[in-house]
Design a protein around this motif. Sequence first.
Motif, mmCIF file in Angstrom:
data_model
loop_
_atom_site.group_PDB
_atom_site.id
_atom_site.type_symbol
_atom_site.label_atom_id
_atom_site.label_comp_id
_atom_site.label_asym_id
_atom_site.label_seq_id
_atom_site.Cartn_x
_atom_site.Cartn_y
_atom_site.Cartn_z
ATOM 1 N N TYR A 1 -7.791 -2.191 0.264
ATOM 2 C CA TYR A 1 -7.269 -2.180 -1.104
ATOM 3 C C TYR A 1 -6.957 -3.585 -1.613
ATOM 4 O O TYR A 1 -7.224 -3.902 -2.774
ATOM 5 N N ALA B 1 -2.542 3.580 -8.020
ATOM 6 C CA ALA B 1 -2.620 4.245 -6.716
ATOM 7 C C ALA B 1 -2.914 5.728 -6.939
ATOM 8 O O ALA B 1 -2.102 6.444 -7.533
ATOM 9 N N MET C 1 -1.358 -0.327 -1.377
ATOM 10 C CA MET C 1 -2.341 -0.972 -2.241
ATOM 11 C C MET C 1 -2.186 -2.488 -2.250
ATOM 12 O O MET C 1 -3.151 -3.206 -2.508
#
Length: 201
Positions: free
Chosen positions: A188, A147, A182
């Motif tokens: 993502y 991340a 994420m």
Amino acid sequence: EAFPSVETMAHDYLEAIRRRQPAGPYRLFGYSFGGIVAYEVAQLLRAAGEEVRLLALADPQLPEWTLGWTFRIAQLARLRSRSASDVATFVARRLKIVPTPPDLVQYRGHEKFGPLEARMDASKYAAAAAYLPRIRPFTGDVTLFVASARLRADPLKSASCGWDRYIGSLAIHALDTDHFRMMSDEPYVTQIAGVLARLLA
């Protein structure tokens, strides 16, 4: 009651995995602290002579700061390779000139879940810190999802979440989001799924 060690959890997970799949090749994916456990599961499988065809980790931050002077030396080395703006950001956050973004805490202000999360996080950090001196190097390809928000918050943090000293062949995929989104938000999730699909193919 003491939180189980990473090795104990890895043994438990491995038993469950082998009940479903007695023999390899194995493909492993772990998120956050689960990535640290997945790494140890891969080591156990390798030691048993099994093939680990895929090992993918999503933002499994190692508590490098518990290494003391070793961590500080690594920070100084990163300091020399960072841009002036990154260094300024690091210094400003340390001097609290600018606020530090939220850390890996999701329910801090929640009356019921906040205290539970704090205890769980403390236990996981303790288990990871105890495991850190015992980590064995891994030979083979490892895919790491990171991340980017964590690196923006502290530019001197390891871009590999601390794994580069243990893994020789590390493919890093940076996602422009934070630790929690994420694995829950688009695009993502699709980005991670796309990388995994290519590796599984």
